[in-house]
Motif scaffolding. Structure first.
Motif, PDB file in Angstrom:
ATOM      1  N   ALA A 125       0.863  -1.182   0.000  1.00 49.31           N
ATOM      2  CA  ALA A 125       0.000   0.000   0.000  1.00 49.31           C
ATOM      3  C   ALA A 125       0.898   1.229   0.000  1.00 49.31           C
ATOM      4  N   SER A 126       1.129   1.792  -1.186  1.00 48.17           N
ATOM      5  CA  SER A 126       1.981   2.959  -1.333  1.00 48.17           C
ATOM      6  C   SER A 126       1.116   4.225  -1.339  1.00 48.17           C
ATOM      7  N   SER A 127       1.713   5.337  -1.737  1.00 46.57           N
ATOM      8  CA  SER A 127       1.038   6.637  -1.608  1.00 46.57           C
ATOM      9  C   SER A 127       1.025   7.399  -2.921  1.00 46.57           C
ATOM     10  N   GLY A 128      -0.160   7.509  -3.513  1.00 43.28           N
ATOM     11  CA  GLY A 128      -0.287   8.316  -4.717  1.00 43.28           C
ATOM     12  C   GLY A 128      -0.272   9.802  -4.443  1.00 43.28           C
ATOM     13  N   GLY A 129      -0.462  10.173  -3.180  1.00 41.31           N
ATOM     14  CA  GLY A 129      -0.468  11.585  -2.833  1.00 41.31           C
ATOM     15  C   GLY A 129       0.895  12.162  -2.553  1.00 41.31           C
ATOM     16  N   THR A 130       1.935  11.292  -2.372  1.00 42.98           N
ATOM     17  CA  THR A 130       3.248  11.822  -1.984  1.00 42.98           C
ATOM     18  C   THR A 130       4.403  11.399  -2.891  1.00 42.98           C
ATOM     19  N   VAL A 131       4.318  10.258  -3.588  1.00 40.26           N
ATOM     20  CA  VAL A 131       5.491   9.797  -4.331  1.00 40.26           C
ATOM     21  C   VAL A 131       5.781  10.649  -5.563  1.00 40.26           C
ATOM     22  N   TYR A 132       4.762  11.339  -6.098  1.00 41.79           N
ATOM     23  CA  TYR A 132       4.969  12.115  -7.318  1.00 41.79           C
ATOM     24  C   TYR A 132       5.537  13.509  -7.045  1.00 41.79           C
ATOM     25  N   GLY A 133       5.328  14.043  -5.844  1.00 43.01           N
ATOM     26  CA  GLY A 133       5.742  15.413  -5.575  1.00 43.01           C
ATOM     27  C   GLY A 133       4.829  16.398  -6.278  1.00 43.01           C
ATOM     28  N   SER A 134       5.392  17.503  -6.749  1.00 47.73           N
ATOM     29  CA  SER A 134       4.602  18.513  -7.464  1.00 47.73           C
ATOM     30  C   SER A 134       4.376  18.054  -8.899  1.00 47.73           C
ATOM     31  N   PRO A 135       3.142  17.744  -9.285  1.00 53.37           N
ATOM     32  CA  PRO A 135       2.895  17.160 -10.607  1.00 53.37           C
ATOM     33  C   PRO A 135       3.109  18.160 -11.738  1.00 53.37           C
ATOM     34  N   GLU A 136       3.624  17.647 -12.836  1.00 47.99           N
ATOM     35  CA  GLU A 136       3.789  18.458 -14.041  1.00 47.99           C
ATOM     36  C   GLU A 136       2.505  18.477 -14.854  1.00 47.99           C
ATOM     37  N   GLN A 137       1.660  17.458 -14.675  1.00 53.54           N
ATOM     38  CA  GLN A 137       0.404  17.375 -15.403  1.00 53.54           C
ATOM     39  C   GLN A 137      -0.569  16.529 -14.593  1.00 53.54           C
ATOM     40  N   ALA A 274      -1.513  29.961   3.017  1.00 53.40           N
ATOM     41  CA  ALA A 274      -1.154  28.720   2.336  1.00 53.40           C
ATOM     42  C   ALA A 274       0.179  28.183   2.836  1.00 53.40           C
ATOM     43  N   ARG A 275       0.336  26.851   2.763  1.00 48.51           N
ATOM     44  CA  ARG A 275       1.580  26.199   3.174  1.00 48.51           C
ATOM     45  C   ARG A 275       2.409  25.879   1.936  1.00 48.51           C
ATOM     46  N   SER A 276       3.716  25.990   2.057  1.00 46.16           N
ATOM     47  CA  SER A 276       4.605  25.832   0.900  1.00 46.16           C
ATOM     48  C   SER A 276       4.611  24.406   0.361  1.00 46.16           C
ATOM     49  N   PHE A 277       4.346  23.410   1.198  1.00 46.55           N
ATOM     50  CA  PHE A 277       4.450  22.026   0.755  1.00 46.55           C
ATOM     51  C   PHE A 277       3.143  21.471   0.184  1.00 46.55           C
ATOM     52  N   ASP A 278       2.079  22.249   0.150  1.00 47.88           N
ATOM     53  CA  ASP A 278       0.807  21.798  -0.416  1.00 47.88           C
ATOM     54  C   ASP A 278       0.796  22.049  -1.924  1.00 47.88           C
ATOM     55  N   VAL A 279       0.845  20.966  -2.726  1.00 47.95           N
ATOM     56  CA  VAL A 279       0.809  21.125  -4.179  1.00 47.95           C
ATOM     57  C   VAL A 279      -0.601  21.534  -4.587  1.00 47.95           C
ATOM     58  N   PRO A 280      -0.744  22.347  -5.642  1.00 50.02           N
ATOM     59  CA  PRO A 280      -2.064  22.868  -6.021  1.00 50.02           C
ATOM     60  C   PRO A 280      -3.055  21.780  -6.420  1.00 50.02           C
ATOM     61  N   ARG A 281      -2.581  20.754  -7.169  1.00 54.96           N
ATOM     62  CA  ARG A 281      -3.491  19.708  -7.644  1.00 54.96           C
ATOM     63  C   ARG A 281      -2.799  18.352  -7.553  1.00 54.96           C
ATOM     64  N   ASN A 282      -3.547  17.351  -7.126  1.00 57.42           N
ATOM     65  CA  ASN A 282      -3.057  15.978  -7.143  1.00 57.42           C
ATOM     66  C   ASN A 282      -4.248  15.077  -7.457  1.00 57.42           C
ATOM     67  N   VAL A 283      -4.303  14.642  -8.706  1.00 59.27           N
ATOM     68  CA  VAL A 283      -5.388  13.784  -9.180  1.00 59.27           C
ATOM     69  C   VAL A 283      -4.755  12.632  -9.944  1.00 59.27           C
ATOM     70  N   LEU A 284      -5.136  11.400  -9.621  1.00 56.62           N
ATOM     71  CA  LEU A 284      -4.506  10.228 -10.208  1.00 56.62           C
ATOM     72  C   LEU A 284      -5.281   9.708 -11.413  1.00 56.62           C
ATOM     73  N   ALA A 285      -4.552   9.359 -12.466  1.00 58.00           N
ATOM     74  CA  ALA A 285      -5.154   8.631 -13.588  1.00 58.00           C
ATOM     75  C   ALA A 285      -5.310   7.169 -13.178  1.00 58.00           C
ATOM     76  N   ILE A 286      -6.434   6.547 -13.493  1.00 55.32           N
ATOM     77  CA  ILE A 286      -6.698   5.193 -13.017  1.00 55.32           C
ATOM     78  C   ILE A 286      -6.918   4.195 -14.158  1.00 55.32           C
ATOM     79  N   ASP A 287      -6.439   4.518 -15.341  1.00 53.49           N
ATOM     80  CA  ASP A 287      -6.593   3.609 -16.480  1.00 53.49           C
ATOM     81  C   ASP A 287      -5.865   2.290 -16.253  1.00 53.49           C
ATOM     82  N   ARG A 288      -4.680   2.355 -15.643  1.00 55.27           N
ATOM     83  CA  ARG A 288      -3.917   1.126 -15.424  1.00 55.27           C
ATOM     84  C   ARG A 288      -4.640   0.205 -14.443  1.00 55.27           C
TER      85      ARG A 288
END
Length: 313
Positions: A125-137, A274-288
Motif C-alpha cells: 500500500a503505497s502513496s499516490g499523494g506523496t510519491v509524485y511530488g509537485s505534478p507536471e500534469q 497557504a503552506r509551501s508544501f501543499d501542491v495545487p493539484r493531485n489527481v490520479l489517472a486510473i486507467d492502469r
C-alpha cells in the motif's frame, strides 16, 4: 458479516493464506471482511488485534519489524498485503531516520524473508499523494516523474523500487499508489485526511480550518474501494509495476465544503495562509487499475460524505 464462501484454493489444493500487516488500521478494517468474503484465510499482524473476529481470521499481535514474529506469521503464506506503517506523514518528516529504518529497511527484511519462505506475492500500500511530488500534469499517470518532497513519500518510493528488485528474483510484487482514502473508522486524532476532518468538525459543530484559499484539489477515494483494489491485487496476473488507486477526479476543498452544506450542515470556516508544501493539484489517472486489476471506484463522493456525516453525528 461476510457471506459464506468456500475457502480459496491454491495450486496444491490447500487453503490459500494471506498475511495482512496493519490489518487493525483504517484500511485494514475495511480489507479483512472483503478478504474473508473472497475465501482467503487471513492472518492479521498488527499491534491492534481482534477488531474483526471471524473463524477465517487469526490475529498476531506485534509489529512487522519484529523478525521472529514475522517469521512465524509468514509460515505457509501465499500473499502478503503490506499496509503497516510505523510513521504517519507528519511523524516521518520529523523523524526521517526512523521512518527510513522501518519504511525501507523493514520492507527489505520482509521481502528477503518472504523470498526464503516461498511467498508468492507481496502487495504494498503505497502513496499516490506523496510519491509524485509537485505534478507536471494531471491526471497523474504512473509513468509521471517521481520527485517526493516529504520523508514519507521518499520511503514509499524506495520501498516500491526494492519490491521491483525482488520481483526480478521470483516474488510477484505490486505497489498500489493510493490517493486520499476516507470513510468511517478513520482516526480523526491522526490528523490525516481533509475530508474526514471536515466531516467530523461539521458534525460536531467545530470550525473547519483551511490552509490557503480552498482551491487546492485532491483525489478522494472511499476506503471500501481501496480494500477492493487490494483484494484484486492479491490475485492479479500483473506484477513488477505500480498502479494508481484513486477516483480519477479532483475535488477542491471549497467543493467539499459545498457538498457538506448540501447535507444540511453549516460549518464555520477559517482560512489560513497557504503552506509551501501543499501542491495545487493531485489527481490520479486510473486507467492502469482498470486494465490490470479490472477495478474502478464504486462509491460516489456524495454517498461517502453523507455516510461520514451520519457516522460522526
Amino acid at each position: 458479516m461476510p457471506k459464506s464462501v468456500p475457502p480459496r484454493q491454491g495450486t496444491t489444493g490447500q487453503e490459500k493464506i494471506v498475511l495482512v500487516t496493519g490489518g487493525g488500521g483504517f484500511i485494514g478494517q475495511a480489507l479483512l471482511p472483503q478478504l474473508v468474503a473472497e475465501g482467503w484465510q487471513v492472518r492479521n499482524l498488527d499491534f491492534i488485534p481482534g477488531l474483526f473476529e471471524h473463524p477465517a481470521v487469526s490475529h498476531w499481535q506485534g509489529s512487522f519489524t519484529n523478525g521472529d514474529l514475522l517469521h512465524e506469521s509468514m509460515n505457509g503464506v501465499d500473499c502478503i498485503l503490506h499496509l503497516a506503517s510505523t510513521h504517519f506523514p507528519r511523524e516521518a518528516n520529523a523523524h526521517p531516520d526512523a521512518d527510513a529504518a522501518s519504511g525501507i529497511l523493514g520492507i527489505i527484511a520482509m521481502a528477503q524473508m518472504a523470498e526464503d519462505r516461498g511467498v508468492g506475492r507481496i502487495v504494498l500500500a503505497s502513496s499516490g499523494g506523496t510519491v509524485y511530488g509537485s505534478p507536471e500534469q494531471v491526471p497523474i499517470v504512473e509513468t509521471h516523474p517521481t520527485r517526493p518532497i516529504t520523508a514519507y513519500g521518499i520511503s514509499k518510493l524506495a520501498a516500491e523500487h526494492y519490491l521491483r528488485f525482488f520481483d526480478t528474483r521470483g516474488i510477484r510484487t505490486l505497489s498500489l499508489r493510493i490517493a486520499n482514502p476516507y470513510g468511517p473508522g478513520q482516526n480523526i486524532r491522526k490528523a490525516q485526511g481533509a475530508l474526514t476532518t471536515f466531516c467530523h468538525h461539521a458534525a460536531k459543530g467545530l470550525p473547519i480550518e483551511i490552509w490557503g484559499d480552498g482551491s487546492v484539489e485532491r483525489d478522494f477515494i472511499h476506503v471500501d474501494d481501496v480494500a477492493r483494489a487490494l483484494v484484486l491485487a492479491a490475485d492479479a496476473e500483473a506484477h513488477g509495476t505500480e498502479i494508481n488507486i484513486g477516483s480519477g477526479q479532483g475535488l477542491s476543498l471549497n467543493l467539499l465544503l459545498d457538498l457538506i452544506r448540501e447535507n444540511g450542515f453549516k460549518p464555520d470556516v477559517v482560512y489560513q495562509p497557504a503552506r509551501s508544501f501543499d501542491v495545487p493539484r493531485n489527481v490520479l489517472a486510473i486507467d492502469r487499475a482498470r486494465e490490470l486489476l479490472g477495478w474502478t471506484p464504486q462509491v460516489r463522493i456524495e454517498t461517502g460524505i453523507a455516510q461520514m456525516l451520519q457516522a460522526f453525528s
